[in-house]
Each structure stands twice: as structure tokens, then as C-alpha cells.
Design a protein around this motif. Structure first.
Motif, PDB file in Angstrom:
ATOM      1  N   LEU A   1       0.017 -42.193 -46.372  1.00 23.94           N
ATOM      2  CA  LEU A   1      -0.921 -41.413 -45.569  1.00 23.94           C
ATOM      3  C   LEU A   1      -1.611 -42.289 -44.529  1.00 23.94           C
ATOM      4  O   LEU A   1      -1.800 -41.882 -43.378  1.00 23.94           O
ATOM      5  CB  LEU A   1      -1.966 -40.742 -46.471  1.00 23.94           C
ATOM      6  N   ASP A   2      -1.979 -43.509 -44.933  1.00 28.33           N
ATOM      7  CA  ASP A   2      -2.606 -44.444 -43.993  1.00 28.33           C
ATOM      8  C   ASP A   2      -1.669 -44.763 -42.839  1.00 28.33           C
ATOM      9  O   ASP A   2      -2.092 -44.837 -41.674  1.00 28.33           O
ATOM     10  CB  ASP A   2      -2.999 -45.733 -44.713  1.00 28.33           C
ATOM     11  N   GLU A   3      -0.388 -44.947 -43.140  1.00 27.49           N
ATOM     12  CA  GLU A   3       0.588 -45.261 -42.092  1.00 27.49           C
ATOM     13  C   GLU A   3       0.772 -44.084 -41.137  1.00 27.49           C
ATOM     14  O   GLU A   3       0.874 -44.270 -39.919  1.00 27.49           O
ATOM     15  CB  GLU A   3       1.936 -45.634 -42.732  1.00 27.49           C
ATOM     16  N   LEU A   4       0.809 -42.873 -41.692  1.00 27.50           N
ATOM     17  CA  LEU A   4       0.976 -41.682 -40.857  1.00 27.50           C
ATOM     18  C   LEU A   4      -0.264 -41.422 -40.000  1.00 27.50           C
ATOM     19  O   LEU A   4      -0.160 -40.920 -38.879  1.00 27.50           O
ATOM     20  CB  LEU A   4       1.261 -40.459 -41.731  1.00 27.50           C
ATOM     21  N   LEU A   5      -1.417 -41.797 -40.522  1.00 28.51           N
ATOM     22  CA  LEU A   5      -2.674 -41.537 -39.822  1.00 28.51           C
ATOM     23  C   LEU A   5      -2.898 -42.502 -38.667  1.00 28.51           C
ATOM     24  O   LEU A   5      -3.346 -42.106 -37.585  1.00 28.51           O
ATOM     25  CB  LEU A   5      -3.833 -41.630 -40.816  1.00 28.51           C
ATOM     26  N   GLY A   6      -2.578 -43.766 -38.845  1.00 26.53           N
ATOM     27  CA  GLY A   6      -2.829 -44.770 -37.815  1.00 26.53           C
ATOM     28  C   GLY A   6      -3.965 -45.684 -38.232  1.00 26.53           C
ATOM     29  O   GLY A   6      -4.720 -45.400 -39.160  1.00 26.53           O
ATOM     30  N   GLY A   7      -4.129 -46.775 -37.530  1.00 24.45           N
ATOM     31  CA  GLY A   7      -5.113 -47.790 -37.900  1.00 24.45           C
ATOM     32  C   GLY A   7      -6.479 -47.568 -37.289  1.00 24.45           C
ATOM     33  O   GLY A   7      -6.770 -46.534 -36.685  1.00 24.45           O
ATOM     34  N   ASN A   8      -7.332 -48.588 -37.433  1.00 25.11           N
ATOM     35  CA  ASN A   8      -8.717 -48.523 -36.960  1.00 25.11           C
ATOM     36  C   ASN A   8      -8.830 -48.348 -35.448  1.00 25.11           C
ATOM     37  O   ASN A   8      -9.829 -47.830 -34.953  1.00 25.11           O
ATOM     38  CB  ASN A   8      -9.474 -49.787 -37.378  1.00 25.11           C
ATOM     39  N   ASP A   9      -7.812 -48.809 -34.712  1.00 19.66           N
ATOM     40  CA  ASP A   9      -7.876 -48.749 -33.249  1.00 19.66           C
ATOM     41  C   ASP A   9      -7.322 -47.448 -32.679  1.00 19.66           C
ATOM     42  O   ASP A   9      -7.271 -47.280 -31.461  1.00 19.66           O
ATOM     43  CB  ASP A   9      -7.101 -49.932 -32.647  1.00 19.66           C
ATOM     44  N   THR A  10      -6.889 -46.538 -33.552  1.00 22.68           N
ATOM     45  CA  THR A  10      -6.324 -45.274 -33.080  1.00 22.68           C
ATOM     46  C   THR A  10      -7.418 -44.395 -32.465  1.00 22.68           C
ATOM     47  O   THR A  10      -8.447 -44.170 -33.104  1.00 22.68           O
ATOM     48  CB  THR A  10      -5.663 -44.509 -34.244  1.00 22.68           C
TER      49      THR A  10
ATOM     50  N   THR B   1       1.806 -31.351 -41.881  1.00 24.93           N
ATOM     51  CA  THR B   1       2.977 -30.493 -41.658  1.00 24.93           C
ATOM     52  C   THR B   1       4.217 -31.101 -42.290  1.00 24.93           C
ATOM     53  O   THR B   1       5.010 -30.412 -42.937  1.00 24.93           O
ATOM     54  CB  THR B   1       3.196 -30.290 -40.142  1.00 24.93           C
ATOM     55  N   GLU B   2       4.376 -32.423 -42.121  1.00 15.71           N
ATOM     56  CA  GLU B   2       5.546 -33.103 -42.685  1.00 15.71           C
ATOM     57  C   GLU B   2       5.532 -33.091 -44.214  1.00 15.71           C
ATOM     58  O   GLU B   2       6.549 -32.823 -44.854  1.00 15.71           O
ATOM     59  CB  GLU B   2       5.589 -34.544 -42.187  1.00 15.71           C
ATOM     60  N   LEU B   3       4.374 -33.348 -44.804  1.00 19.47           N
ATOM     61  CA  LEU B   3       4.293 -33.499 -46.258  1.00 19.47           C
ATOM     62  C   LEU B   3       4.271 -32.168 -47.002  1.00 19.47           C
ATOM     63  O   LEU B   3       4.721 -32.090 -48.144  1.00 19.47           O
ATOM     64  CB  LEU B   3       3.043 -34.299 -46.624  1.00 19.47           C
ATOM     65  N   THR B   4       3.749 -31.125 -46.365  1.00 19.63           N
ATOM     66  CA  THR B   4       3.581 -29.849 -47.064  1.00 19.63           C
ATOM     67  C   THR B   4       4.558 -28.778 -46.608  1.00 19.63           C
ATOM     68  O   THR B   4       4.701 -27.759 -47.282  1.00 19.63           O
ATOM     69  CB  THR B   4       2.157 -29.303 -46.857  1.00 19.63           C
ATOM     70  N   GLN B   5       5.205 -28.989 -45.461  1.00 18.62           N
ATOM     71  CA  GLN B   5       6.069 -27.979 -44.855  1.00 18.62           C
ATOM     72  C   GLN B   5       5.308 -26.685 -44.581  1.00 18.62           C
ATOM     73  O   GLN B   5       5.854 -25.583 -44.655  1.00 18.62           O
ATOM     74  CB  GLN B   5       7.295 -27.711 -45.745  1.00 18.62           C
ATOM     75  N   CYS B   6       4.021 -26.816 -44.290  1.00 14.18           N
ATOM     76  CA  CYS B   6       3.169 -25.694 -43.900  1.00 14.18           C
ATOM     77  C   CYS B   6       2.646 -25.948 -42.490  1.00 14.18           C
ATOM     78  O   CYS B   6       2.816 -27.035 -41.938  1.00 14.18           O
ATOM     79  CB  CYS B   6       1.983 -25.558 -44.863  1.00 14.18           C
ATOM     80  N   ALA B   7       2.037 -24.934 -41.899  1.00 11.82           N
ATOM     81  CA  ALA B   7       1.383 -25.119 -40.602  1.00 11.82           C
ATOM     82  C   ALA B   7       0.063 -25.856 -40.814  1.00 11.82           C
ATOM     83  O   ALA B   7      -0.608 -25.654 -41.826  1.00 11.82           O
ATOM     84  CB  ALA B   7       1.135 -23.773 -39.935  1.00 11.82           C
ATOM     85  N   ALA B   8      -0.286 -26.704 -39.872  1.00 10.66           N
ATOM     86  CA  ALA B   8      -1.553 -27.432 -39.944  1.00 10.66           C
ATOM     87  C   ALA B   8      -2.554 -26.781 -38.999  1.00 10.66           C
ATOM     88  O   ALA B   8      -2.203 -26.390 -37.880  1.00 10.66           O
ATOM     89  CB  ALA B   8      -1.354 -28.899 -39.575  1.00 10.66           C
ATOM     90  N   VAL B   9      -3.788 -26.648 -39.448  1.00 13.38           N
ATOM     91  CA  VAL B   9      -4.844 -26.081 -38.614  1.00 13.38           C
ATOM     92  C   VAL B   9      -5.935 -27.128 -38.423  1.00 13.38           C
ATOM     93  O   VAL B   9      -6.335 -27.797 -39.372  1.00 13.38           O
ATOM     94  CB  VAL B   9      -5.413 -24.782 -39.235  1.00 13.38           C
ATOM     95  N   VAL B  10      -6.355 -27.298 -37.174  1.00  8.80           N
ATOM     96  CA  VAL B  10      -7.379 -28.287 -36.838  1.00  8.80           C
ATOM     97  C   VAL B  10      -8.405 -27.632 -35.929  1.00  8.80           C
ATOM     98  O   VAL B  10      -8.050 -26.963 -34.963  1.00  8.80           O
ATOM     99  CB  VAL B  10      -6.778 -29.508 -36.107  1.00  8.80           C
ATOM    100  N   SER B  11      -9.662 -27.779 -36.263  1.00  8.24           N
ATOM    101  CA  SER B  11     -10.727 -27.370 -35.353  1.00  8.24           C
ATOM    102  C   SER B  11     -11.556 -28.599 -35.035  1.00  8.24           C
ATOM    103  O   SER B  11     -11.749 -29.466 -35.878  1.00  8.24           O
ATOM    104  CB  SER B  11     -11.607 -26.288 -35.987  1.00  8.24           C
ATOM    105  N   ASN B  12     -12.026 -28.657 -33.808  1.00  6.51           N
ATOM    106  CA  ASN B  12     -12.815 -29.803 -33.379  1.00  6.51           C
ATOM    107  C   ASN B  12     -14.044 -29.308 -32.646  1.00  6.51           C
ATOM    108  O   ASN B  12     -13.958 -28.791 -31.547  1.00  6.51           O
ATOM    109  CB  ASN B  12     -11.988 -30.721 -32.466  1.00  6.51           C
ATOM    110  N   SER B  13     -15.190 -29.445 -33.286  1.00  6.64           N
ATOM    111  CA  SER B  13     -16.439 -29.039 -32.655  1.00  6.64           C
ATOM    112  C   SER B  13     -17.249 -30.248 -32.204  1.00  6.64           C
ATOM    113  O   SER B  13     -18.446 -30.153 -31.980  1.00  6.64           O
ATOM    114  CB  SER B  13     -17.271 -28.193 -33.631  1.00  6.64           C
ATOM    115  N   ALA B  14     -16.582 -31.399 -32.068  1.00  2.21           N
ATOM    116  CA  ALA B  14     -17.270 -32.640 -31.708  1.00  2.21           C
ATOM    117  C   ALA B  14     -18.105 -32.539 -30.432  1.00  2.21           C
ATOM    118  O   ALA B  14     -19.221 -33.048 -30.383  1.00  2.21           O
ATOM    119  CB  ALA B  14     -16.264 -33.785 -31.587  1.00  2.21           C
TER     120      ALA B  14
END
Length: 348
Positions: free
Chosen positions: A91-100, A114-127
């Protein structure tokens, strides 16, 4: 219900998730941790059906869980396993490092799910809502044409072209820039109320009516910033899933923005919602989401949408780990981010 019936319900859900086939009493009696006869299990399954936790799709078939059965299983009966070191490393490798960069971090997390679950991924960003306005610029770009740049502390940049009735002098442009900077610089995007912006329009119009389109442009840009950004990736996984109605999936993809209010609900830890029933318009589906944070503030949600018969025990630890890791990487200091393991919020 007694403990035995709860064990039988949990076993039925586990078997149905594993096989996708209605579960019979014999299959449950063969499990090592169920130490009663098939006849006793049949009676227990009949009671569970009467209580609304199981249903029988065909007279001669075994039972499958209902919405209520899944809810009880998720809220009270399921025990989540710990991720192995190998799983965490992957998971750490798929996510990327501190500089990402933060945006890429979220994209990587969605792609990993999506790769690990074979499901759709949903992301919301209210930043952007939790950032402050750091700069507003008005740039002349042509005859009576001006572009407004609105920049926030998290790096979001919005722009809008406005056409005025006549060209502004340097003095008029300086007045407007100074006024906007004095009244908006350092203000949280979430604090930009319509009342506040209306007062600014009135004040600017008292100096020069023709400046009001620029303030209205800022109003529109601030409204855009307050909108939660929502993406659903891997939609093809939903379309190829035989357990979901393809027309419902298509309608959901076309109206996915309707998830915004659902994801905006304030909660901590993992939340599991089922499709239909007023949540989102894919029957026989489930959505598993968790918030991620930046310096202790909730700034977005990450999760998956798939069939109701997803492997909750496997997927929930992935989502918990990723949102916890994202929260750590997005925090600039050494603040400890609470990991909400097993904090299960009820369906609304």
C-alpha cells in the motif's frame, strides 16, 4: 437473539460473500466453529429469516443476507483482521512517498483501491473550503476585459473573465485591488457568505457602480471553491459487475454529484452505506468510505463503491490504512493523527 443465532448469521454472511451462492444449513454445520447439527441451524436460519436478517430467494435454495443482515454483521459481528507487513508495504508503494504532491497522493490511493478491490473508487476533496484566500488579482487582458485570479493558501487557483462597461483607470484598478485585498485576504473560503459578499458589492458600487461585475465574479469564484470536488474512478468495474443493474449504474455515473451531500456528512472512522433506500441509486450495492485529514481537520473522503457482497473484512482495513497514511503525509508537523480503527458509524 442468542449468541448461537448471531454466529449462524455471521457464518451465512461470510459464506455468501465468499461463494455468491445461497447458503444452506449443511454448509454452515460443516464449519469448525459451529458445533451444532444441521437441523438446529435450519431452525436458527428460519428464525433469522422471520426477523428480517436472512431471505430465501427460492423455495428450495439456501438463505442470503438482507440489508438488515449485512448491517448487523458490519456493526456488531464482524472482526477485522490486521494488515500484514507485506500488505502495508504494498500500500505504501502504491500510495507514493513523502514528496508526493497531495493531489497525486489522493489519485494514487484511489487507483490502489480500484486495483486491490476491483470496485470503483470514490474520492471527495473539500480542502479548498478549509483554506484561506491568500491573493486576489485583477488583470487587464483586453478592451474592457479583465481576468480575476483568486488564489488560496492550499494552492488552488480560480480565474474568471469579466467584461466592464468601460476601461478602468490605474487609480480605479488600484482602489479595487486594495479594497479586495483588505477585505478578503486571510479570510477562510468557508466564511465567504452571500451576505458578506453582498455588502462588498454595495460598498464598491458606492464608489463606482461599474466595478460591481468584478465583485460578482469573485462571488462566483468563491462559490466554486466551496463546492466539494467529487470523482468516481473505475466506473467500468461497476458496469461489468453482474450483481448490479447496468441502467442504475449508468444513471449513477451521470448523477454522481448527488453523492456530495452524502459524503459531506460529518462522521469519524469507517462508514458503510447501502445503495437505494435514499442513499445512492444503485440497488444491491454498498459504499465504504472514511475521512482523511490535514492537520486534524477533515478535508476529504476516500472509499469504494461495489456490490453489496464485497469482502468487508478485506476492504475496510485497506481504506482505514490508506486514509490514516494520507492524513499523516498531508500533515506538515509531527501531529499524531488518530487512526479510527473499528469506529463504525451507523447507516443514515
Amino acid at each position: 437473539m442468542n449468541d448461537r443465532k448471531l454466529k449462524v448469521l455471521a457464518a451465512v454472511v461470510d459464506e455468501y460473500i465468499r461463494t455468491g451462492e445461497p447458503v444452506g444449513s449443511k454448509a454452515i454445520s460443516n464449519l469448525s466453529h459451529i458445533k451444532v447439527s444441521a437441523a438446529t441451524i435450519r431452525n436458527d436460519m428460519a428464525v433469522l429469516e422471520q426477523l428480517g436478517y436472512l431471505e430465501q430467494p427460492h423455495t428450495s435454495a439456501g438463505r442470503i443476507p438482507t440489508y438488515s443482515g449485512y448491517r448487523l454483521y458490519i456493526d456488531e459481528l464482524m472482526t477485522l483482521p490486521e494488515l500484514t507487513d507485506e500488505e502495508k508495504q504494498r500500500l505504501d508503494e502504491l500510495l507514493g512517498g513523502n514528496d508526493t504532491p497531495e493531489e497525486l497522493l489522493i489519485q494514487n490511493a484511489a487507483a490502489a483501491l480500484t486495483e486491490l478491490t476491483q470496485c470503483a473508487a470514490v474520492v471527495s476533496n473539500s480542502a479548498p473550503r478549509f483554506s484561506v484566500i491568500s491573493k486576489v488579482e485583477v488583470i487587464p487582458t483586453g478592451k474592457r476585459l479583465y481576468v480575476i485570479l483568486l488564489i488560496t493558501s492550499n494552492g488552488s487557483i480560480k480565474n474568471k473573465a469579466c467584461r466592464l462597461e468601460f476601461d478602468l483607470s490605474h487609480e480605479q484598478l488600484d482602489f479595487f485591488t486594495h479594497y479586495i485585498d483588505e477585505n478578503l485576504s486571510g479570510i477562510s473560503v468557508d466564511e465567504l457568505s452571500e451576505k458578506m459578499l453582498d455588502q462588498m458589492i454595495t460598498a464598491v458600487s458606492a464608489y463606482m457602480v461599474s466595478l460591481s461585475p468584478l465583485v460578482k465574479g469573485i462571488c462566483e469564484l468563491s462559490a466554486d471553491l466551496r463546492q466539494q470536488e467529487l470523482t468516481v474512478s473505475g466506473s467500468e468495474k461497476l458496469l461489468s459487475c453482474e450483481e448490479l443493474d447496468k441502467m442504475e449504474v449508468v444513471r449513477f455515473i451521470e448523477h454522481k454529484h448527488e453523492l456530495t451531500d452524502l459524503l459531506e456528512d460529518s462522521f469519524s472512522g469507517i462508514q458503510v452505506k447501502f445503495g437505494a433506500g435514499g442513499n445512492f441509486a444503485i440497488g444491491n450495492s454498498s459504499m465504504i468510505v472514511s475521512k482523511y485529514r490535514k492537520k486534524g481537520k477533515e478535508v476529504g473522503s476516500l472509499g469504494i463503491i461495489g456490490p453489496m457482497r464485497v469482502d468487508y473484512k478485506r476492504i475496510i482495513p485497506y481504506i482505514e490504512y490508506l486514509t490514516h497514511k494520507i492524513s499523516d503525509l498531508m500533515s506538515d508537523d509531527e501531529e499524531i493523527v488518530t487512526n479510527p480503527y473499528n469506529d463504525m458509524s451507523p447507516d443514515l
